[in-house]
Every structure is written in structure tokens, then in C-alpha cells.
Design an enzyme around this catalytic site. Structure first.
Site, PDB file in Angstrom:
ATOM      1  N   VAL A 162     -11.341  44.822 -36.345  1.00 22.72           N
ATOM      2  CA  VAL A 162     -11.379  43.357 -36.264  1.00 22.72           C
ATOM      3  C   VAL A 162     -11.239  42.778 -37.674  1.00 22.72           C
ATOM      4  CG1 VAL A 162     -12.715  41.363 -35.529  1.00 22.72           C
ATOM      5  CG2 VAL A 162     -12.817  43.482 -34.200  1.00 22.72           C
ATOM      6  N   ASP A 179      26.020  27.447  -9.336  1.00 22.12           N
ATOM      7  CA  ASP A 179      26.679  28.161  -8.245  1.00 22.12           C
ATOM      8  C   ASP A 179      25.755  28.221  -7.048  1.00 22.12           C
ATOM      9  OD1 ASP A 179      28.795  28.720  -9.816  1.00 22.12           O
ATOM     10  OD2 ASP A 179      28.248  30.814 -10.222  1.00 22.12           O
ATOM     11  N   PRO A 215     -19.538  49.090 -45.994  1.00 23.63           N
ATOM     12  CA  PRO A 215     -19.756  50.440 -46.553  1.00 23.63           C
ATOM     13  C   PRO A 215     -18.485  51.284 -46.484  1.00 23.63           C
ATOM     14  CG  PRO A 215     -21.420  49.900 -44.873  1.00 23.63           C
ATOM     15  CD  PRO A 215     -20.404  48.810 -44.851  1.00 23.63           C
ATOM     16  N   MET A 233      31.033  41.991  -4.802  1.00 19.43           N
ATOM     17  CA  MET A 233      31.823  41.263  -3.803  1.00 19.43           C
ATOM     18  C   MET A 233      32.605  42.197  -2.906  1.00 19.43           C
ATOM     19  SD  MET A 233      33.155  38.101  -6.119  1.00 19.43           S
ATOM     20  CE  MET A 233      33.986  39.015  -7.399  1.00 19.43           C
ATOM     21  N   PRO A 269      19.872  37.594 -11.115  1.00 20.49           N
ATOM     22  CA  PRO A 269      20.246  37.890  -9.746  1.00 20.49           C
ATOM     23  C   PRO A 269      19.452  37.123  -8.690  1.00 20.49           C
ATOM     24  CG  PRO A 269      18.822  39.587 -10.593  1.00 20.49           C
ATOM     25  CD  PRO A 269      19.073  38.654 -11.730  1.00 20.49           C
ATOM     26  N   LYS A 277      31.261  27.852  -5.054  1.00 19.01           N
ATOM     27  CA  LYS A 277      32.621  27.980  -4.551  1.00 19.01           C
ATOM     28  C   LYS A 277      32.620  28.743  -3.232  1.00 19.01           C
ATOM     29  CE  LYS A 277      33.559  29.580  -8.451  1.00 19.01           C
ATOM     30  NZ  LYS A 277      34.125  30.343  -9.550  1.00 19.01           N
ATOM     31  N   GLY A 316      19.640  41.405  -3.574  1.00 13.65           N
ATOM     32  CA  GLY A 316      18.864  42.157  -4.554  1.00 13.65           C
ATOM     33  C   GLY A 316      17.902  41.287  -5.340  1.00 13.65           C
ATOM     34  N   GLY A 368      25.080  32.704 -11.292  1.00 11.16           N
ATOM     35  CA  GLY A 368      24.326  33.876 -10.849  1.00 11.16           C
ATOM     36  C   GLY A 368      24.591  35.037 -11.801  1.00 11.16           C
ATOM     37  N   GLY A 369      23.600  35.887 -12.029  1.00 14.41           N
ATOM     38  CA  GLY A 369      23.795  37.074 -12.862  1.00 14.41           C
ATOM     39  C   GLY A 369      24.126  36.708 -14.288  1.00 14.41           C
ATOM     40  N   ASP A 370      25.197  37.286 -14.790  1.00 19.41           N
ATOM     41  CA  ASP A 370      25.652  37.027 -16.154  1.00 19.41           C
ATOM     42  C   ASP A 370      26.957  36.221 -16.092  1.00 19.41           C
ATOM     43  OD1 ASP A 370      25.538  37.986 -19.162  1.00 19.41           O
ATOM     44  OD2 ASP A 370      27.618  38.088 -18.495  1.00 19.41           O
TER      45      ASP A 370
HETATM   46  N1  SAH Z   1      28.138  36.874 -12.441  1.00 20.36           N
HETATM   47  C1  SAH Z   1      27.460  37.574 -11.365  1.00 20.36           C
HETATM   48  C2  SAH Z   1      28.416  38.107 -10.345  1.00 20.36           C
HETATM   49  C3  SAH Z   1      29.131  37.040  -9.577  1.00 20.36           C
HETATM   50  S1  SAH Z   1      30.168  37.691  -8.359  1.00 20.36           S
HETATM   51  C4  SAH Z   1      26.613  38.688 -11.961  1.00 20.36           C
HETATM   52  O1  SAH Z   1      26.730  38.987 -13.155  1.00 20.36           O
HETATM   53  O2  SAH Z   1      25.815  39.264 -11.232  1.00 20.36           O
HETATM   54  C5  SAH Z   1      29.165  37.637  -6.942  1.00 20.36           C
HETATM   55  C6  SAH Z   1      28.797  39.013  -6.474  1.00 20.36           C
HETATM   56  O3  SAH Z   1      27.730  39.517  -7.263  1.00 20.36           O
HETATM   57  C7  SAH Z   1      28.257  39.060  -5.071  1.00 20.36           C
HETATM   58  O4  SAH Z   1      29.286  39.069  -4.127  1.00 20.36           O
HETATM   59  C8  SAH Z   1      27.494  40.373  -5.086  1.00 20.36           C
HETATM   60  O5  SAH Z   1      28.340  41.477  -4.993  1.00 20.36           O
HETATM   61  C9  SAH Z   1      26.921  40.356  -6.488  1.00 20.36           C
HETATM   62  N2  SAH Z   1      25.558  39.784  -6.476  1.00 20.36           N
HETATM   63  C10 SAH Z   1      25.111  38.725  -7.150  1.00 20.36           C
HETATM   64  N3  SAH Z   1      23.807  38.521  -6.926  1.00 20.36           N
HETATM   65  C11 SAH Z   1      23.404  39.488  -6.106  1.00 20.36           C
HETATM   66  C12 SAH Z   1      22.157  39.848  -5.506  1.00 20.36           C
HETATM   67  N4  SAH Z   1      21.041  39.116  -5.725  1.00 20.36           N
HETATM   68  N5  SAH Z   1      22.110  40.930  -4.719  1.00 20.36           N
HETATM   69  C13 SAH Z   1      23.208  41.673  -4.489  1.00 20.36           C
HETATM   70  N6  SAH Z   1      24.417  41.393  -5.017  1.00 20.36           N
HETATM   71  C14 SAH Z   1      24.508  40.321  -5.824  1.00 20.36           C
END
Ligand code: SAH
Length: 462
Positions: A23, A249, A43, A384, A226, A271, A413, A302-304
């Protein structure tokens, strides 16, 4: 009665720490970083404290506590595990009108050391007056995530130009507007983007300009991950807190959107299939209009943004139109779905490489290097792919991928409704039909997919 908060300038002042354990070591480090001359009375000392003594960073007062140790110090911290000794130190300090802190004993302390969020020179101190340090710690965590790390360099910059800023805008309201611009505009962005020289140049330009700087719009292309909001990055969270408008999205989950600033406008630009091209152009136009109106636009994907997210096109468009942008990466579906299904994408002895593929559209299937993909010991993560699973499987088999290669399909997922369907390649189309897989779903093909059997830890199994 509440405490009187104060920040002390201890530069060069002698301060006493009583105790030589871990400490005391922590307290010493904090005092040293504030520039105090630390004397540690005990000490014996921990090896780390000993080393600081040898390096002349601190002074050691050996032996048992003596009131004379207090002779010319400004503050004292009692950090021993001997309650009576701590109380004795505090009483001696009190008699000499020296402020004392006894670690974990607010009743014996004249001053307390707050929990802290450090964005030096900006410092946030949190105290519950000793009532519940754990709550102070929780508040600290919240602030720690919320406060941008670039606030430190921004505050330092403001400090350096403070006089000039005051001279340039003697009127308080105008000066406030300038500081708002500093905090919300390009200077802060440049600091965040590790471009301090440019930040300073922009600040200087604004100081020399005739008109007060107006806030320019900009776009953040942000990966939302995701679905599980816990997988957002801190940077994405901060962007959601700052956004004037969010173009998202349909993949972006509701719990993620719920984290956004309440009064941010939300536009769903999800889309659907069909008319894709016009839709993408409409998104570009929307980005342009909103940014040109001076707003902070978050384009949330979504995602990256750069993995099958058309983020590249949007970035090029913004660049062509001179709109400032930043990219905030997100956890892409392949990485997230694999983790949440207990399937390592690479694994010693099972997979040497990973391919991120999209099975959308016939052209993309035709363009793939099937002989390469059909080789064993590599993982295919297919985005996809739901609509064309039959064709995908058939081509892989035709090119020699083993019919008993394991696969998993992860639907939704990382969301509470996640479903994992698994099997071997030759049964893939039949399995997918039987389980009525719906988008969003990700397909993983490869030896590693077998691990989903044993290592499932999230959601239900299909
Ligand atoms: N830019 C996103 C991908 C976009 S394309 C990324 O980096 O994750 C969209 C596709 O991503 C979906 O058709 C599916 O195949 C996948 N996807 C995105 N989120 C998902 C999820 N929570 N669970 C499973 N597949 C996912």
C-alpha cells in the site's frame, strides 16, 4: 458534513509515508508523480521501494515511527497494517496541524485520496467521503469509458494558448463558443487521430481568422460489432454519445442503438435486396447533406465497416467531396461468431489460415479460387452465404475438400437468440434447410469447426 475538495500542488514539498508494504508503495508512486519529495518511514521496505531508495528517488527513514519524522512535512499518509500505529501517526500529525490520511480509515483521516480519472492536466477526482469507496470506483469506471483520452492533450493545448484565446475573444459568450469548437471540432479530432502538430496549426488558424470558427460537419464510419453491445469499442461508444445523427444498417442491434445519445436523430438506411445500387447512392447523398449541414454524422455498420460493409466506397466518396472522416473498427462477424461458438479461427495443427469470403451472388462464387479453398487445414468464414449454401458446398466438394470436413453455421451470433448448427460438409445444405437458417448467419468450414461440439459456451445449440 461534506468534505472540502482540493487539489494540492506538492511539487518539491516533503511528504511522509509511514509503512513499507505494497500500500505504501502505491501511495509513494502517486505522490512521486505529483512531484512530492517522499520519505518512507518503516523498519523494512518492499524490493520496489528499496530500489527507489537506491536510485535516490525517495528517502528511507528506518525503524519504528518517531514523531520527529513529522518535523517538516506538509502531509502524511499512514499506510501500515497496525491500526494503533496508524492512529498514533494521525494524532501526532493533528497536534502539529499536518494533514494526515490513514489508508482505509476515514474516521482517522483529515484528508482523503479520491478515486481518479487521469487525463492530465485534466483530472477528475471522485469521493464518497469514505462512505463507500466501491461506489466511487464504479463511478470512476463509468467516467473512464466516457472521457476521451484526447482530452488530456486538448487541455494542455488550451492551457498553452489560454492568454491568446482570451485576448482574441474578450467577450465571454464568444470565448465559450470558441472552446466548444475546440472540444467538438477538428482540433479534438486531430488530437484523437494522433496528429498534434496539425491540431495546433488548425487552432492557430482559428485564432488568426476574422470570423469565429464554425463547426464543420464530419462523418465517423463506425463498426457496431455483431450485436452484443458489450463488443462495442470505447471509441464507438463515445461516437454514439456525440453523434448529431446516426445512419445505421438494419444489422445494427437495438441494444447497441439504445446506447446512443437520446436526442441524436436516427435514420435506418438498412439495405434490402434489390435496387442495391441506388440505395448505396442515396446513402452517399445523405452522408453528404448531413455533413454539409455541419452535423457530426455517425455511419453505423454491423461488424466492421471495412469487412463486406462497403465502408471503402463511403470513405472514397467522402474523400472526393472533401468531408472529414474517421474510421472506427468493429468486431467483425467472423471473429465474433467464431468466439461465441467456441471455434478458434486458427488453431495449431488444425488451421494455418483464415479466409473471409462472401457467398453472395453468382459472380462472387465464380471469382473464387476454388482449388485453393478446397485444401485442408484452413478455415473459411463465409458471410451472407445462406442463399447459396448448396452451390458453395458443391464447388468445394468438386475441388476436393474432404466431405467429412466439419462446419458450423452461427445464426444471430452474439445475440441472446444465437443458434449454432453443426455437421460435416457433405450434409451442409440438408442441415441448413432442416434447421431453417435465417440471416444474419455466418458459415465456418474447416477442421476447427469440430471444436464447437465441445466448447460451446454461449446460447443454445441447434
Ligand atoms: N461488416 C459486417 C458484415 C456485413 S455483411 C461485419 O464485419 O461483420 C452481412 C453478413 O455478415 C451477414 O449476412 C452475415 O453473414 C454476417 N453477420 C453479421 N452479423 C452477424 C451475426 N450477428 N451473426 C451471424 N452472422 C452475422
Amino acid at each position: 458534513m461534506g468534505l472540502y475538495p482540493l487539489f494540492a500542488d506538492l511539487t518539491g514539498l516533503p511528504v511522509l509515508v509511514v509503512g513499507g508494504g505494497h500500500v505504501a508503495e502505491r501511495k509513494t508512486a502517486a505522490l512521486l508523480s505529483a512531484g512530492a519529495k517522499v520519505r518512507v518511514g518503516a523498519p523494512s521496505l518492499t524490493p520496489a521501494l528499496m530500489q527507489q531508495v537506491e536510485e535516490n528517488k525517495i528517502e528511507h527513514l528506518p525503524g519504528a515511527f518517531q514523531p520527529a519524522w513529522l518535523d517538516d512535512v506538509w502531509l502524511v499518509i499512514a499506510a501500515t497494517d497496525d491500526h494503533a500505529l496508524n492512529a498514533d501517526v494521525a494524532a501526532n500529525a493533528e497536534a502539529r496541524r499536518i494533514l494526515a490520511n490513514v489508508v482505509d480509515a476515514p474516521a482517522l483521516s483529515r484528508f482523503q485520496v479520491p478515486a481518479m480519472v487521469d487525463r492530465t492536466p485534466l483530472t477528475v477526482a471522485i469521493s464518497t467521503g469514505g462512505a463507500a469507496p466501491v461506489i466511487a470506483r464504479r463511478v470512476r469506471e463509468t467516467l473512464e469509458t466516457e472521457l476521451d483520452h484526447a482530452l488530456g492533450p486538448l487541455t494542455a493545448l488550451a492551457q498553452r494558448y489560454r492568454t491568446r484565446i482570451t485576448q482574441r475573444w474578450p467577450d465571454l459568450a464568444e470565448r465559450r463558443a470558441f472552446y466548444d469548437w475546440l472540444h467538438d471540432g477538428p482540433v479534438m479530432n486531430l488530437l484523437r487521430n494522433a496528429r498534434p502538430d496539425e491540431a495546433e496549426r488548425v487552432l492557430l488558424e482559428a485564432l488568426d481568422a476574422k470570423e469565429p470558427a464554425s463547426r464543420k460537419g464530419s462523418v465517423l464510419l463506425v463498426g457496431a460489432g455483431p450485436g452484443d453491445p458489450g463488443l462495442l469499442t470505447l471509441r464507438a461508444l463515445r461516437a454514439l454519445n456525440q453523434a448529431d445523427v446516426i445512419l445505421h444498417d438494419s444489422l445494427v442491434s437495438e441494444p447497441v442503438l439504445a446506447l446512443a445519445r437520446r436526442d441524436a436523430e436516427r435514420i435506418d438506411v438498412g439495405k434490402r435486396c434489390g435496387g442495391r445500387h441506388t440505395q448505396q447512392e442515396q446513402i452517399h447523398q445523405l452522408l453528404l447533406e448531413q455533413a454539409q449541414a455541419g452535423r457530426l454524422v455517425v455511419r453505423l455498420k454491423g461488424g466492421d465497416p471495412f469487412v463486406f460493409g462497403r465502408g471503402g466506397e463511403e470513405m472514397e466518396f467522402l474523400h472526393q467531396h472533401g468531408i472529414a472522416f474517421e474510421i472506427v473498427p468493429g468486431v467483425t462477424a467472423a471473429v465474433a461468431c467464431a468466439a461465441y461458438a467456441g471455434v478458434p479461427l486458427t488453431h495449431r495443427g488444425h488451421a494455418r489460415s483464415v479466409h473471409l469470403l462472401t457467398g453472395h451472388g453468382k459472380e462472387s462464387l465464380d471469382a473464387m479460387d476454388w482449388p485453393a479453398l478446397a485444401q485442408d487445414h484452413q478455415t473459411l468464414a463465409v458471410y451472407m452465404g445462406v442463399a447459396r449454401l448448396d452451390e458453395f458446398t458443391q464447388r468445394l466438394l468438386e475441388h476436393g475438400r474432404r466431405p467429412d470436413t466439419p462446419f458450423v453455421i452461427i445464426e444471430n451470433g452474439t445475440l441472446p437468440q444465437q443458434r449454432v448448427v453443426r455437421g460435416v460438409l457433405q450434409e451442409l445444405p440438408a442441415h441448413a434447410k432442416e434447421h431453417a437458417i435465417h440471416p444474419p448467419a455466418l458459415l465456418i468450414v474447416g477442421e476447427v469447426a469440430a471444436m464447437a461440439n465441445e466448447h460451446a459456451w454461449f446460447g443454445r445449440l441447434g
